[in-house]
Scaffold this motif. Structure first.
Motif, PDB file in Angstrom:
ATOM      1  N   GLY A 295       3.831  18.093  58.969  1.00  0.00           N
ATOM      2  CA  GLY A 295       3.264  19.791  58.792  1.00  0.00           C
ATOM      3  C   GLY A 295       3.991  20.867  58.632  1.00  0.00           C
ATOM      4  O   GLY A 295       3.653  21.755  58.916  1.00  0.00           O
ATOM      5  N   SER A 296       5.557  20.923  57.777  1.00  0.00           N
ATOM      6  CA  SER A 296       6.380  21.995  58.248  1.00  0.00           C
ATOM      7  C   SER A 296       6.090  21.912  56.411  1.00  0.00           C
ATOM      8  O   SER A 296       5.937  20.987  55.263  1.00  0.00           O
ATOM      9  CB  SER A 296       7.687  21.715  57.673  1.00  0.00           C
ATOM     10  N   VAL A 297       6.226  23.334  55.703  1.00  0.00           N
ATOM     11  CA  VAL A 297       6.306  23.965  54.741  1.00  0.00           C
ATOM     12  C   VAL A 297       7.462  23.409  54.083  1.00  0.00           C
ATOM     13  O   VAL A 297       8.623  23.859  54.041  1.00  0.00           O
ATOM     14  CB  VAL A 297       6.495  25.120  54.390  1.00  0.00           C
ATOM     15  N   THR A 298       7.258  23.143  52.104  1.00  0.00           N
ATOM     16  CA  THR A 298       8.238  22.314  52.156  1.00  0.00           C
ATOM     17  C   THR A 298       8.298  22.882  50.838  1.00  0.00           C
ATOM     18  O   THR A 298       9.369  23.073  49.639  1.00  0.00           O
ATOM     19  CB  THR A 298       7.797  20.760  51.662  1.00  0.00           C
ATOM     20  N   ARG A 299       7.130  22.814  49.809  1.00  0.00           N
ATOM     21  CA  ARG A 299       7.249  24.928  49.474  1.00  0.00           C
ATOM     22  C   ARG A 299       6.491  25.299  48.898  1.00  0.00           C
ATOM     23  O   ARG A 299       5.068  25.831  49.512  1.00  0.00           O
ATOM     24  CB  ARG A 299       6.979  22.778  47.687  1.00  0.00           C
ATOM     25  N   ILE A 300       6.707  26.194  47.794  1.00  0.00           N
ATOM     26  CA  ILE A 300       5.976  27.636  48.012  1.00  0.00           C
ATOM     27  C   ILE A 300       6.125  28.180  46.091  1.00  0.00           C
ATOM     28  O   ILE A 300       7.105  27.849  45.316  1.00  0.00           O
ATOM     29  CB  ILE A 300       6.775  29.015  48.315  1.00  0.00           C
ATOM     30  N   ASP A 301       4.448  27.362  45.413  1.00  0.00           N
ATOM     31  CA  ASP A 301       4.888  27.215  44.046  1.00  0.00           C
ATOM     32  C   ASP A 301       3.495  28.901  43.542  1.00  0.00           C
ATOM     33  O   ASP A 301       2.895  28.667  43.668  1.00  0.00           O
ATOM     34  CB  ASP A 301       4.398  26.576  44.196  1.00  0.00           C
ATOM     35  N   LEU A 302       4.562  30.334  43.809  1.00  0.00           N
ATOM     36  CA  LEU A 302       3.710  31.490  43.136  1.00  0.00           C
ATOM     37  C   LEU A 302       3.897  31.974  41.961  1.00  0.00           C
ATOM     38  O   LEU A 302       4.468  33.003  41.158  1.00  0.00           O
ATOM     39  CB  LEU A 302       3.446  32.370  44.035  1.00  0.00           C
ATOM     40  N   GLY A 303       4.342  30.861  40.847  1.00  0.00           N
ATOM     41  CA  GLY A 303       5.041  31.979  39.752  1.00  0.00           C
ATOM     42  C   GLY A 303       3.909  32.379  38.615  1.00  0.00           C
ATOM     43  O   GLY A 303       2.694  31.746  38.775  1.00  0.00           O
ATOM     44  N   ASN A 304       4.090  33.403  37.808  1.00  0.00           N
ATOM     45  CA  ASN A 304       3.361  33.432  37.508  1.00  0.00           C
ATOM     46  C   ASN A 304       2.211  33.901  38.034  1.00  0.00           C
ATOM     47  O   ASN A 304       0.266  33.751  37.418  1.00  0.00           O
ATOM     48  CB  ASN A 304       3.153  32.737  36.217  1.00  0.00           C
ATOM     49  N   ALA A 305       1.809  34.186  38.897  1.00  0.00           N
ATOM     50  CA  ALA A 305       1.168  34.661  39.497  1.00  0.00           C
ATOM     51  C   ALA A 305       0.788  36.701  40.139  1.00  0.00           C
ATOM     52  O   ALA A 305       0.586  36.906  40.832  1.00  0.00           O
ATOM     53  CB  ALA A 305       1.937  34.573  41.709  1.00  0.00           C
ATOM     54  N   ASN A 306       1.308  37.156  39.136  1.00  0.00           N
ATOM     55  CA  ASN A 306       1.132  38.234  38.780  1.00  0.00           C
ATOM     56  C   ASN A 306       1.725  39.163  40.381  1.00  0.00           C
ATOM     57  O   ASN A 306       1.211  40.758  40.666  1.00  0.00           O
ATOM     58  CB  ASN A 306       0.178  38.882  38.292  1.00  0.00           C
ATOM     59  N   LEU A 307       3.126  38.825  40.893  1.00  0.00           N
ATOM     60  CA  LEU A 307       2.950  39.363  42.387  1.00  0.00           C
ATOM     61  C   LEU A 307       3.845  40.750  42.016  1.00  0.00           C
ATOM     62  O   LEU A 307       4.211  40.747  41.323  1.00  0.00           O
ATOM     63  CB  LEU A 307       3.168  38.403  43.151  1.00  0.00           C
ATOM     64  N   SER A 308       3.698  41.195  42.935  1.00  0.00           N
ATOM     65  CA  SER A 308       4.636  42.515  43.118  1.00  0.00           C
ATOM     66  C   SER A 308       4.943  42.755  44.441  1.00  0.00           C
ATOM     67  O   SER A 308       5.039  42.894  44.964  1.00  0.00           O
ATOM     68  CB  SER A 308       4.508  44.022  41.994  1.00  0.00           C
ATOM     69  N   GLY A 309       7.029  43.402  44.497  1.00  0.00           N
ATOM     70  CA  GLY A 309       6.991  43.569  46.067  1.00  0.00           C
ATOM     71  C   GLY A 309       8.049  43.512  45.966  1.00  0.00           C
ATOM     72  O   GLY A 309       8.815  43.309  44.823  1.00  0.00           O
ATOM     73  N   ALA A 310       8.864  43.389  46.697  1.00  0.00           N
ATOM     74  CA  ALA A 310      10.520  42.085  47.631  1.00  0.00           C
ATOM     75  C   ALA A 310      10.266  41.542  48.043  1.00  0.00           C
ATOM     76  O   ALA A 310       9.623  41.209  48.913  1.00  0.00           O
ATOM     77  CB  ALA A 310      10.249  44.102  48.177  1.00  0.00           C
ATOM     78  N   LEU A 311      11.208  40.681  48.006  1.00  0.00           N
ATOM     79  CA  LEU A 311      10.998  39.171  48.860  1.00  0.00           C
ATOM     80  C   LEU A 311      12.084  39.916  50.202  1.00  0.00           C
ATOM     81  O   LEU A 311      12.254  40.997  50.678  1.00  0.00           O
ATOM     82  CB  LEU A 311      12.601  38.641  48.276  1.00  0.00           C
ATOM     83  N   VAL A 312      11.461  38.705  51.329  1.00  0.00           N
ATOM     84  CA  VAL A 312      11.258  39.902  52.554  1.00  0.00           C
ATOM     85  C   VAL A 312      12.970  38.880  53.714  1.00  0.00           C
ATOM     86  O   VAL A 312      12.624  37.451  52.862  1.00  0.00           O
ATOM     87  CB  VAL A 312      10.227  39.181  53.773  1.00  0.00           C
ATOM     88  N   PRO A 313      13.287  38.691  54.333  1.00  0.00           N
ATOM     89  CA  PRO A 313      14.088  38.563  55.287  1.00  0.00           C
ATOM     90  C   PRO A 313      13.435  37.180  55.651  1.00  0.00           C
ATOM     91  O   PRO A 313      14.521  36.144  55.838  1.00  0.00           O
ATOM     92  CB  PRO A 313      14.636  38.819  55.701  1.00  0.00           C
ATOM     93  N   GLU A 314      12.189  37.343  56.352  1.00  0.00           N
ATOM     94  CA  GLU A 314      12.228  36.126  57.031  1.00  0.00           C
ATOM     95  C   GLU A 314      11.447  35.038  55.928  1.00  0.00           C
ATOM     96  O   GLU A 314      12.075  33.712  57.127  1.00  0.00           O
ATOM     97  CB  GLU A 314      10.410  36.373  57.045  1.00  0.00           C
ATOM     98  N   LEU A 315      11.363  35.078  54.755  1.00  0.00           N
ATOM     99  CA  LEU A 315      11.732  34.010  53.932  1.00  0.00           C
ATOM    100  C   LEU A 315      12.752  32.321  54.247  1.00  0.00           C
ATOM    101  O   LEU A 315      12.437  31.964  54.345  1.00  0.00           O
ATOM    102  CB  LEU A 315      11.663  33.724  52.121  1.00  0.00           C
ATOM    103  N   GLY A 316      14.039  33.580  54.586  1.00  0.00           N
ATOM    104  CA  GLY A 316      14.885  32.404  55.262  1.00  0.00           C
ATOM    105  C   GLY A 316      14.388  31.578  56.744  1.00  0.00           C
ATOM    106  O   GLY A 316      15.078  30.632  57.488  1.00  0.00           O
ATOM    107  N   LYS A 317      13.337  31.965  57.228  1.00  0.00           N
ATOM    108  CA  LYS A 317      12.790  31.358  58.163  1.00  0.00           C
ATOM    109  C   LYS A 317      11.560  30.154  57.942  1.00  0.00           C
ATOM    110  O   LYS A 317      11.117  29.716  59.154  1.00  0.00           O
ATOM    111  CB  LYS A 317      12.225  32.099  59.489  1.00  0.00           C
TER     112      LYS A 317
END
Length: 612
Positions: free
Chosen positions: A67-89
């Motif tokens: 049940g732990s997250v192993t992949r974030i698949d958001l290529g070509n998703a037209n997202l804008s904004g910033a990466l956040v430090p919380e991704l390191g958690k």
């Protein structure tokens, strides 16, 4: 039935997964922070609802069996904004794919905490700032692509200590300083640095000073020797620098080398063609994002044109499915190639290398059932699916599924029966795609939720609660797909909440039936050109296929018969009698699984069989 009741029932029946603990809360908070920091104009993150389900059920998220997250698949998703430090958690994250978006700001130092990370793909964004030195702590990192951004500063020397590194692409940034040529950078790693005007290769070390000698002749000889040694060192480093430079130049266009494994098994794959990686790179323009036809839990599909002019669809399996199990892969590939039926997508060929597994299929000009149902909302000027065509699609898909279940030995369970996996030939004959991938990848981690593979809204209740799949889980998915075909609606759609409606299609259909709003059930694209009796029959079949008790669902061969006019009336009458009996002997409470049926007998006996 109250809104969302089916979800509550299924969650109460399911075993308590690990995401309910503190670690799961941390992952939910981290992903929620990322969602809050980006703009999402295409609403691709609509399923990321922290109050509704675990992150393992969100689209574009992959979890392991724990049940732990192993992949974030958001290529070509037209997202804008910033990466956040919380991704390191996200302690179990292995693949972070955010390429080809419009992300800006810096790369957080906290990404260095993702010690299990295998692939970091942030290329083709607008990221700025320096490359964090902390990324050198990612000892499992095999692929890091940061190219085509606006990164500045120097290349951290800590990256040379990442022994697992196979691909490093830092091209087309604003980097400066020395290119370190030590550690992992001296191994056969696909390095690419071009397009950084400020980068230079690290200077050669100075030659050692000549030892003092008692005579001029000795000093002369020593000088000659020292000069030769120094010259050799300079030549060596110059040659190495040139090699790295040209590897980098070449690597931007050919990232992988098609070298057969030394121990590759000799297997006979019959009519399947073995393609070289180079052939498929050229056919897809090096897997250009412009050629992406679709993406799913197993990877992305690219449109390609072979050297002979034939159009193909190339499925590129995700990297975690690309290592080991070579003999098993080829054995199952052979078995799947023998599953030949009019309503199954034909496998033309394959390609395997040390880093890639690719499957080659015919290109379907009419796309998928899902793409055609959504054509109007995308504003595409294509012929709409009329009622006669929809009936043809329903029958073709049922025949393909019946063949997999009852004529293949061993039987093949699709695992992800949905509109996107029903492809349409030129004459709109339906063919099932991806029917072999569930078998090929069954020994790998799941796509959607813990041990369950599938798509929200199509997952049978017993599969969700126990993880046990059978041919009857496919029957449930077919029933939901049939409702999609009739209504034009998505199986799971948060947008329906805006109108105070059920987010699950099955619940929404039952609500409309109970409230006598049958006319709202039919897809408006049909424009009234349908036969009411035939619509009712397809709804009856869909509801028979989506019964809570798996044993009560018909086999797909029986479904084919009912679609062709055999045995539906008797089966439907029997089902109504059973449901009436259950409704009188079992309390309809949220703690009872019968609540999932929402007293369906009371709805359907009146609405579909009674007076109108």
């Amino acid at each position: 039935m109250e809104k969302g009741l089916s979800i509550l029932v299924l969650l109460m029946l399911a075993p308590s997964p690990s995401w309910l603990g503190a670690a799961g809360d941390q992952e939910v908070d981290a992903l929620a922070a990322f969602k809050g920091a980006v703009a999402d104009p295409t609403n691709i993150l609509q399923s990321w609802d922290t109050s509704l389900v675990s992150p393992c059920t969100w689209f574009h998220i992959t979890c392991n069996p724990g049940g732990s997250v192993t992949r974030i698949d958001l290529g070509n998703a037209n997202l804008s904004g910033a990466l956040v430090p919380e991704l390191g958690k996200l302690p179990s994250l292995q693949y972070l794919e955010l390429y080809n978006n419009r992300l800006s700001g810096g790369i957080p130092d906290e990404l260095g905490n993702l010690t299990g990370l295998v692939s970091l793909d942030l290329y083709s964004n607008s990221l700025a700032g320096s490359i964090p030195n902390s990324l050198g702590k990612l000892k499992s990192l095999g692929y890091m692509r940061l190219n085509n951004n606006s990164l500045n500063g120097s290349i951290p020397k800590s990256l040379t200590e990442v022994e697992a590194l196979q691909v490093l692409d830092l091209s087309n940034n604003n980097l400066s300083g020395d290119i370190p040529i030590t550690g992992s950078f001296t191994k056969f790693t696909n390095l690419s640095f071009q397009g950084n005007k400020g980068l230079v290769y690290a200077p050669s070390p100075p030659p050692p000073p000549a030892a003092p000698t008692p005579s001029d002749s000795s000093r002369s000889k020593t000088g000659i020797i020292a000069g030769a040694v120094a010259g050799g060192i300079v030549l060596l480093f110059f040659t190495l620098a040139l090699a790295v430079f040209f590897i980098g130049r070449w690597g931007a266009h050919a990232r992988f080398i098609d070298i057969p494994g030394e121990e590759e098994p000799e297997v006979n794959l019959g009519q399947l063609k073995r393609f070289s990686l180079r052939e498929l790179q050229v056919a897809t323009n090096h897997f250009s994002p412009k050629n992406i036809l679709g993406r799913g839990g197993f990877g992305k599909v690219y449109k390609g044109r072979l050297a002979n002019g034939a159009l193909v669809a190339v499925k590129r399996l995700k990297e975690e499915h690309s290592h080991g199990g070579e003999l098993q892969f080829h054995t199952e590939l052979k078995m799947i190639s023998l599953a030949v039926h009019r309503n199954l997508l034909k496998l033309l060929g394959f390609c395997t290398t040390a880093t890639e597994r690719l499957l080659v299929y015919p290109y379907m000009a009419n796309g998928s059932m899902a793409s055609r149902l959504r054509a109007t909302e995308r504003g595409e000027a294509v012929p709409l699916l009329g009622w006669a065509v929809r009936k043809k699609i329903a029958l073709g898909a049922a025949k393909g599924l019946a063949y997999l279940h009852e004529h293949c030995n061993p039987k093949i369970i699709h695992h992800d029966m949905k509109a996107a996996n029903i492809l349409l030939e030129d004459d709109f004959e339906a063919v099932l795609g991806d029917f072999g991938l569930a078998r090929l990848m069954d020994h790998r981690e799941s796509h959607v939720i813990t041990a369950v593979r599938g798509t929200i809204g199509h997952i049978a209740p017993e599969y969700l609660s126990t993880g046990f799949a059978s041919d009857k889980t496919d029957v449930f998915g077919y029933g939901i797909t049939l409702l999609e075909l009739i209504t034009g609606q998505r199986a799971f759609d948060l947008a329906r909440l805006a109108n105070s409606e059920d987010i699950m299609l099955l619940d929404w259909v039952k609500t409309l039936l109970r409230e006598r709003r049958l006319e709202e059930l039919i897809d408006s694209d049909i424009k009234g050109d349908y036969v009411e009796e035939e619509v009712e029959q397809l709804i009856q079949i869909a509801l028979l296929c989506t019964q809570v008790n798996a044993a009560d669902r018909p086999k797909m061969s029986r479904v084919v018969g009912m679609l062709e006019g055999e045995g539906l009336a008797e089966r439907w009458e029997q089902w109504q009698r059973n449901e009436m009996l259950r409704a009188t002997t079992q309390p309809n409470t949220p703690n009872n699984i019968l609540a999932y049926q929402d007293s369906a007998s009371r709805i359907l006996e009146v609405e579909l069989s009674g007076p109108r």
